[in-house]
Design a protein around this motif. Structure first.
Motif, mmCIF file in Angstrom:
data_model
loop_
_atom_site.group_PDB
_atom_site.id
_atom_site.type_symbol
_atom_site.label_atom_id
_atom_site.label_comp_id
_atom_site.label_asym_id
_atom_site.label_seq_id
_atom_site.Cartn_x
_atom_site.Cartn_y
_atom_site.Cartn_z
ATOM 1 N N LEU A 39 0.832 -1.194 0.000
ATOM 2 C CA LEU A 39 0.000 0.000 0.000
ATOM 3 C C LEU A 39 0.874 1.255 0.000
ATOM 4 C CD1 LEU A 39 -2.749 1.399 0.232
ATOM 5 C CD2 LEU A 39 -2.591 1.136 2.716
ATOM 6 N N LEU A 40 1.933 1.231 0.794
ATOM 7 C CA LEU A 40 2.834 2.383 0.864
ATOM 8 C C LEU A 40 3.520 2.614 -0.482
ATOM 9 C CD1 LEU A 40 4.056 4.580 2.642
ATOM 10 C CD2 LEU A 40 5.814 2.932 3.355
ATOM 11 N N ASP A 41 3.932 1.521 -1.128
ATOM 12 C CA ASP A 41 4.576 1.637 -2.436
ATOM 13 C C ASP A 41 3.656 2.301 -3.448
ATOM 14 O OD1 ASP A 41 6.945 0.546 -1.632
ATOM 15 O OD2 ASP A 41 6.469 -1.497 -2.286
ATOM 16 N N HIS A 42 2.397 1.901 -3.441
ATOM 17 C CA HIS A 42 1.450 2.464 -4.403
ATOM 18 C C HIS A 42 1.118 3.918 -4.071
ATOM 19 C CE1 HIS A 42 0.478 -0.905 -7.054
ATOM 20 N NE2 HIS A 42 0.627 -1.688 -6.002
ATOM 21 N N LEU A 43 1.105 4.257 -2.779
ATOM 22 C CA LEU A 43 0.859 5.639 -2.396
ATOM 23 C C LEU A 43 2.029 6.542 -2.790
ATOM 24 C CD1 LEU A 43 -0.734 5.167 1.149
ATOM 25 C CD2 LEU A 43 -1.880 6.015 -0.907
ATOM 26 N N LEU A 44 3.249 5.992 -2.727
ATOM 27 C CA LEU A 44 4.442 6.771 -3.051
ATOM 28 C C LEU A 44 4.777 6.757 -4.541
ATOM 29 C CD1 LEU A 44 6.762 5.650 -0.107
ATOM 30 C CD2 LEU A 44 5.736 7.916 -0.415
ATOM 31 N N GLU A 45 4.143 5.857 -5.285
ATOM 32 C CA GLU A 45 4.458 5.711 -6.711
ATOM 33 C C GLU A 45 4.175 7.009 -7.461
ATOM 34 O OE1 GLU A 45 6.078 4.758 -9.653
ATOM 35 O OE2 GLU A 45 5.808 2.877 -8.533
ATOM 36 N N ASP A 46 5.192 7.524 -8.139
ATOM 37 C CA ASP A 46 5.024 8.771 -8.884
ATOM 38 C C ASP A 46 5.249 8.593 -10.381
ATOM 39 O OD1 ASP A 46 7.696 8.280 -8.802
ATOM 40 O OD2 ASP A 46 8.290 10.190 -7.915
ATOM 41 N N ASP A 47 5.300 7.340 -10.831
ATOM 42 C CA ASP A 47 5.457 7.068 -12.246
ATOM 43 C C ASP A 47 4.111 6.623 -12.815
ATOM 44 O OD1 ASP A 47 6.101 6.231 -14.806
ATOM 45 O OD2 ASP A 47 7.994 5.309 -14.215
ATOM 46 N N PRO A 48 3.499 7.418 -13.663
ATOM 47 C CA PRO A 48 2.178 7.053 -14.201
ATOM 48 C C PRO A 48 2.208 5.817 -15.085
ATOM 49 C CG PRO A 48 3.069 8.967 -15.354
ATOM 50 C CD PRO A 48 3.968 8.709 -14.191
ATOM 51 N N ASP A 49 3.395 5.354 -15.457
ATOM 52 C CA ASP A 49 3.516 4.198 -16.334
ATOM 53 C C ASP A 49 3.730 2.886 -15.573
ATOM 54 O OD1 ASP A 49 3.412 5.866 -18.637
ATOM 55 O OD2 ASP A 49 5.525 6.364 -18.344
ATOM 56 N N SER A 50 3.691 2.940 -14.244
ATOM 57 C CA SER A 50 4.127 1.788 -13.445
ATOM 58 C C SER A 50 3.322 0.519 -13.699
ATOM 59 C CB SER A 50 4.080 2.142 -11.957
ATOM 60 O OG SER A 50 2.759 2.450 -11.563
ATOM 61 N N ASN A 51 2.061 0.638 -14.052
ATOM 62 C CA ASN A 51 1.231 -0.560 -14.224
ATOM 63 C C ASN A 51 1.051 -0.940 -15.691
ATOM 64 O OD1 ASN A 51 -0.205 -2.677 -12.957
ATOM 65 N ND2 ASN A 51 -2.151 -1.727 -13.523
ATOM 66 N N ARG A 52 1.879 -0.404 -16.550
ATOM 67 C CA ARG A 52 1.770 -0.723 -17.972
ATOM 68 C C ARG A 52 2.537 -1.995 -18.311
ATOM 69 N NH1 ARG A 52 1.443 4.304 -22.032
ATOM 70 N NH2 ARG A 52 0.363 5.800 -20.710
ATOM 71 N N PRO A 53 2.197 -2.641 -19.434
ATOM 72 C CA PRO A 53 3.051 -3.706 -19.955
ATOM 73 C C PRO A 53 4.423 -3.120 -20.292
ATOM 74 C CG PRO A 53 0.904 -3.736 -21.025
ATOM 75 C CD PRO A 53 0.968 -2.463 -20.232
ATOM 76 N N ALA A 54 5.422 -3.980 -20.367
ATOM 77 C CA ALA A 54 6.781 -3.514 -20.637
ATOM 78 C C ALA A 54 7.327 -4.154 -21.904
ATOM 79 C CB ALA A 54 7.699 -3.839 -19.461
ATOM 80 N N LEU A 55 8.098 -3.375 -22.642
ATOM 81 C CA LEU A 55 8.875 -3.896 -23.756
ATOM 82 C C LEU A 55 10.320 -3.977 -23.299
ATOM 83 C CD1 LEU A 55 7.404 -1.953 -26.822
ATOM 84 C CD2 LEU A 55 6.829 -4.229 -26.018
ATOM 85 N N ASP A 289 13.976 1.819 -3.122
ATOM 86 C CA ASP A 289 13.274 2.948 -3.741
ATOM 87 C C ASP A 289 12.282 3.574 -2.760
ATOM 88 O OD1 ASP A 289 12.541 4.551 -6.084
ATOM 89 O OD2 ASP A 289 10.657 3.448 -6.018
ATOM 90 N N ARG A 290 11.571 2.730 -2.006
ATOM 91 C CA ARG A 290 10.611 3.227 -1.016
ATOM 92 C C ARG A 290 11.305 4.056 0.049
ATOM 93 N NH1 ARG A 290 9.528 -1.215 1.988
ATOM 94 N NH2 ARG A 290 8.448 -2.114 0.185
ATOM 95 N N GLU A 291 12.431 3.540 0.545
ATOM 96 C CA GLU A 291 13.168 4.263 1.598
ATOM 97 C C GLU A 291 13.716 5.583 1.093
ATOM 98 O OE1 GLU A 291 16.042 1.408 2.808
ATOM 99 O OE2 GLU A 291 14.640 0.252 4.047
#
Length: 297
Positions: A39-55, A289-291
């Protein structure tokens, strides 16, 4: 909620029930901590692409044929990790070497939190081992690079028809006449930037065209993404790394059965990593990254 109920059960239950609850408590406490961190990771996530598929582009670097074999090893690691995570992997394009390695391969990985986890693989990977082709038993050092990009959609980056130049050609590589019989391979050039991509993995020219456009769009989107990232000068980029492919992030030492991630200075079992067990390494990078994000606050 389950953790609180278990603690109440221990306090109010009879001896037998309390003993069962005592056994369950450590498991629930670990799960409670995991969910809290998630939950903390998702609250701190600042990359709008984090849940996208990856190439993922994996390329052999210095080391000739041994580097190509190492690139193939890395590919298998990521494919096995994807299976463990329940992700889907599609080969977008590949270029095999003469000895069964890979000069280059491009994978599309789809599933929950794919880019969020796999973005940490971007960078230079180094291997130290005695190659199968080495007759004197000498240790060789070879390298491969990995670039991880979020999949971009048409709304993210518009490709204007007048900016594109398409060329159809016959596919190359192993496969005999069945591969080279028709002009199924597609090359597309983005005229304004000079970026060029080629896809030949599929027997259908249309499918190769679609894959080439998807890859080109992702590369152009990644250029813009990197510009945005360069503006974010914060503490965690220094601690975890920028994800630039020129940065050496990891060493795979076969003689010592050890994988070292240089960003967090931690060692892992080479045997487990080769089987696709990246979860411990990925979690350590997410924790770092969280820390860093918490420290920046």
């Amino acid at each position: 909620r389950n953790l609180a109920e278990t603690r109440e059960m221990i306090e109010g239950a009879d001896q037998e029930m309390a003993a069962l609850a005592e056994e369950e408590l450590p498991v629930l406490e670990r799960e409670d901590k995991r969910l809290e961190e998630l939950l903390l990771d998702h609250l701190l996530e600042d990359d709008p692409d984090s849940n996208r598929p990856a190439l993922m582009e994996i390329r052999a670097g210095t080391g000739g044929e041994e580097a190509a074999l190492f690139a193939a090893d890395l590919t298998r690691v990521y494919q096995r990790y994807a299976v463990l995570r329940g992700w889907k992997v599609e080969v977008m394009d590949s270029s095999p070497s003469d000895m069964g390695g890979l000069k280059e391969i491009i994978l599309k990985v789809s599933g929950d939190d794919v880019f969020r986890e796999m973005r940490w693989e971007s960078g230079g990977h180094r291997v130290q081992r005695v190659p199968a082709t080495e007759t004197q038993g000498r240790i060789h050092t070879s390298a491969a690079t990995v670039a991880v990009m979020p999949e971009a959609e048409a709304v993210d980056f518009e490709l204007k028809p007048e900016d594109l130049e398409f060329t159809a050609m016959r596919a190359g590589g192993p496969g005999g006449q069945s591969v080279n019989k028709t002009e199924s391979a597609v090359r597309v050039v983005h005229i304004p930037t000079g970026l060029m991509v080629k896809c030949q993995e599929d027997k259908s020219q249309l499918r190769n065209r679609e894959k080439a456009l998807a890859l080109l769009r992702a590369r152009l989107y990644e250029i813009e993404r990197q510009k945005r990232e360069a503006l974010r000068q914060d503490l965690r980029r220094n601690q975890v790394g920028s994800g630039d492919r020129s940065e050496r992030i990891r060493t795979y030492n076969f003689l010592q059965n050890r994988v070292t991630d240089h960003r967090i200075n931690e060692n892992y079992s080479l045997e487990k990593i080769l089987e696709g067990h990246l979860e411990g390494l990925v979690q350590a990078l997410l924790t770092a990254d969280r820390e860093a994000k918490l420290a920046a606050l």
